[in-house]
Design a protein around this motif. Structure first.
Motif, PDB file in Angstrom:
ATOM      1  N   ILE A 202      36.386  68.830  57.509  1.00  0.00           N
ATOM      2  CA  ILE A 202      36.899  67.866  56.533  1.00  0.00           C
ATOM      3  C   ILE A 202      38.304  67.445  56.955  1.00  0.00           C
ATOM      4  O   ILE A 202      39.093  68.282  57.439  1.00  0.00           O
ATOM      5  N   GLY A 203      38.635  66.190  56.770  1.00  0.00           N
ATOM      6  CA  GLY A 203      39.997  65.710  56.917  1.00  0.00           C
ATOM      7  C   GLY A 203      40.616  65.964  58.272  1.00  0.00           C
ATOM      8  O   GLY A 203      39.982  65.806  59.321  1.00  0.00           O
ATOM      9  N   GLN A 204      41.885  66.391  58.264  1.00  0.00           N
ATOM     10  CA  GLN A 204      42.626  66.620  59.496  1.00  0.00           C
ATOM     11  C   GLN A 204      42.651  68.087  59.903  1.00  0.00           C
ATOM     12  O   GLN A 204      43.478  68.486  60.721  1.00  0.00           O
ATOM     13  N   LEU A 205      41.762  68.883  59.328  1.00  0.00           N
ATOM     14  CA  LEU A 205      41.577  70.221  59.853  1.00  0.00           C
ATOM     15  C   LEU A 205      40.953  70.123  61.240  1.00  0.00           C
ATOM     16  O   LEU A 205      40.394  69.095  61.620  1.00  0.00           O
ATOM     17  N   ASP A 206      41.037  71.202  62.009  1.00  0.00           N
ATOM     18  CA  ASP A 206      40.454  71.177  63.348  1.00  0.00           C
ATOM     19  C   ASP A 206      38.975  70.807  63.291  1.00  0.00           C
ATOM     20  O   ASP A 206      38.479  70.042  64.125  1.00  0.00           O
ATOM     21  N   GLY A 207      38.267  71.366  62.311  1.00  0.00           N
ATOM     22  CA  GLY A 207      36.855  71.020  62.154  1.00  0.00           C
ATOM     23  C   GLY A 207      36.663  69.553  61.831  1.00  0.00           C
ATOM     24  O   GLY A 207      35.661  68.941  62.238  1.00  0.00           O
ATOM     25  N   GLY A 208      37.603  68.963  61.103  1.00  0.00           N
ATOM     26  CA  GLY A 208      37.540  67.538  60.812  1.00  0.00           C
ATOM     27  C   GLY A 208      37.687  66.704  62.069  1.00  0.00           C
ATOM     28  O   GLY A 208      36.966  65.715  62.274  1.00  0.00           O
TER      29      GLY A 208
ATOM     30  N   TRP B  15      31.373  58.951  55.122  1.00  0.00           N
ATOM     31  CA  TRP B  15      30.443  59.417  54.087  1.00  0.00           C
ATOM     32  C   TRP B  15      30.307  60.938  54.097  1.00  0.00           C
ATOM     33  O   TRP B  15      30.223  61.559  53.034  1.00  0.00           O
ATOM     34  N   VAL B  16      30.272  61.504  55.279  1.00  0.00           N
ATOM     35  CA  VAL B  16      30.033  62.951  55.392  1.00  0.00           C
ATOM     36  C   VAL B  16      31.215  63.758  54.869  1.00  0.00           C
ATOM     37  O   VAL B  16      31.035  64.744  54.142  1.00  0.00           O
ATOM     38  N   ALA B  17      32.437  63.377  55.211  1.00  0.00           N
ATOM     39  CA  ALA B  17      33.620  64.159  54.825  1.00  0.00           C
ATOM     40  C   ALA B  17      33.759  64.301  53.308  1.00  0.00           C
ATOM     41  O   ALA B  17      33.917  65.420  52.801  1.00  0.00           O
ATOM     42  N   PRO B  18      33.715  63.216  52.526  1.00  0.00           N
ATOM     43  CA  PRO B  18      33.824  63.398  51.071  1.00  0.00           C
ATOM     44  C   PRO B  18      32.649  64.179  50.488  1.00  0.00           C
ATOM     45  O   PRO B  18      32.828  64.937  49.522  1.00  0.00           O
ATOM     46  N   ALA B  19      31.446  64.018  51.069  1.00  0.00           N
ATOM     47  CA  ALA B  19      30.294  64.780  50.577  1.00  0.00           C
ATOM     48  C   ALA B  19      30.517  66.279  50.796  1.00  0.00           C
ATOM     49  O   ALA B  19      30.243  67.092  49.904  1.00  0.00           O
TER      50      ALA B  19
ATOM     51  N   LEU C  78      46.423  67.707  52.692  1.00  0.00           N
ATOM     52  CA  LEU C  78      45.889  67.597  54.051  1.00  0.00           C
ATOM     53  C   LEU C  78      44.986  66.387  54.218  1.00  0.00           C
ATOM     54  O   LEU C  78      44.861  65.851  55.310  1.00  0.00           O
ATOM     55  N   GLY C  79      44.351  65.982  53.157  1.00  0.00           N
ATOM     56  CA  GLY C  79      43.522  64.780  53.211  1.00  0.00           C
ATOM     57  C   GLY C  79      42.059  65.076  53.461  1.00  0.00           C
ATOM     58  O   GLY C  79      41.704  66.021  54.160  1.00  0.00           O
TER      59      GLY C  79
END
Length: 383
Positions: free
Chosen positions: A226-232, A246-250, A343-344
């Motif tokens: 999600i967001g600006q995490l490394d996984g994001g 679409w995927v991130a907010p879900a 973080l967003g």
């Protein structure tokens, strides 16, 4: 003194302070006592402080490898970046790990999915590799089971069966356990000597286990896509801008839903007095406000954010009514708020939307597998 020298001194000074605070925190976890006297409790001294390096050195080594994985990869991609800033934090009341982590500051605009991917994935994979080494060492070098009696001499009256008796009459939160994840469970079941494996609530006194487990915990948080995490960064590069919107907010909604599941149940409002009812109703209203603030940036339309908030809360209540035993992990709510407000949820857009090559795609999905291996639905257990 040049500005560069001052900057190096700042980075070095923060690291040394963090080394001291994590060593103190590690000693407090190891011995179950504090450096500052509280209620006549016997305090820790210099000898215990020195032993705290068994926690701080492996833990900071993993954290440092993680951050320099980002640093050197950014340099290789010709992206200007600072050295790691370490954040010391020691409260003197226990229950801390001596730091809030570390971060590097990127000074350039990154215009490429590939660069975001390379920089994002390097840190967690590098730290994860060292965490495996620390955990292997910790689980293969466990002291004899009687070691726990040096920490809790009161357990001697029960012998090695202390786990059946020691936690029955403790006040809530008096004992802290490390929750399982797939990787930690593997080490417990297939690497450790079962005769030397401590009780779940006593692993906090074993510095290498504690350092390795915390490394897995923070790796999983960093790899949340999600967001600006490394996984994001990784997921954004893998699936592209349009799908990620679409995927991130879900994923954020699912994460928030799980974190708050079971916090309030319909049966909570069946209280014997009006005063208790309105008190519970007030707490419930505060929870809704909290979630709304976390969801406020999920949409530019405030009404949409409010509808999402109410939908999540209503669904949580329905699940708790149908299956009251289903509960999430409320400790994640703090991270939900930080992620949503600061973080967003979304990822900065990039000019270049070039697809990743096969090697990078394999590495990206491998990183998401690492997330699954490290993630614990309930990372810390309390008596």
């Amino acid at each position: 003194m040049s500005q560069r020298t001052k900057t190096y001194l700042l980075h070095g000074g923060l690291f040394l302070i963090t080394l001291v605070t994590t060593t103190m925190a590690g000693a407090e976890w190891m011995f179950g006592r504090l450096f500052i006297p509280i209620d006549g409790m016997k305090t820790l001294g210099w000898d215990e402080f020195v032993q705290g390096f068994q926690f701080s050195i492996p833990f900071l080594a993993i954290l440092t490898v993680h951050e320099f994985g980002h640093y050197f990869t950014a340099k290789a991609n010709r992206v200007r970046v600072t050295l790691p800033y370490y954040i010391p934090l020691w409260l003197g009341i226990g229950q801390s790990i001596g730091t809030l982590g570390a971060f590097i500051r990127i000074k350039d605009y990154i215009n490429s999915r590939k660069k975001y991917f390379d920089i994002g994935i390097a840190g967690p994979l590098a730290g994860f590799a060292l965490a495996l080494v620390v955990l292997w060492y910790g689980f293969t070098h466990l002291p004899p089971p009687e070691f726990i009696f040096t920490i809790h001499p009161e357990y001697q009256k029960w012998g090695l069966n202390y786990g059946q008796f020691a936690y029955q009459n403790l006040p809530p939160g008096a004992a802290v356990g490390l929750g399982d994840n797939l990787l930690f469970s593997f080490f417990k079941n297939y690497v450790a000597d079962p005769a030397r494996l401590p009780h779940q609530y006593e692993m906090i006194h074993y510095p290498y286990l504690m350092a390795g487990y915390l490394a897995l915990f923070f790796t999983s948080l960093n790899l949340i896509p999600i967001g600006q995490l490394d996984g994001g960064h990784i997921l954004y590069a893998l699936i592209g801008r349009d799908l990620y919107r679409w995927v991130a907010p879900a994923l954020f909604i699912v994460f928030a839903f799980y974190a708050g599941l079971g916090l309030f149940k319909p049966t909570d409002f069946a209280v014997p007095s009006d005063e208790a009812f309105f008190s519970e109703l007030g707490n419930f209203a505060l929870y809704i406000v909290f979630l709304y603030l976390a969801f406020a940036n999920i949409s530019e339309n405030r009404m949409t954010s409010l509808l999402i908030t109410l939908s999540v809360v209503a669904t949580q209540l329905v699940f708790s009514w149908v299956q009251p035993q289903w509960e999430g992990y409320q400790g994640f709510l703090v991270f939900v708020f930080v992620l949503g407000r600061f973080l967003g949820i979304y990822h900065p857009e990039t000019e270049l939307q070039e697809p990743l090559d096969t090697k990078r795609r394999i590495m990206g999905w491998l990183a998401l597998i690492v997330f699954v291996l490290c993630f614990s639905p309930k990372p810390f257990l309390f008596s």
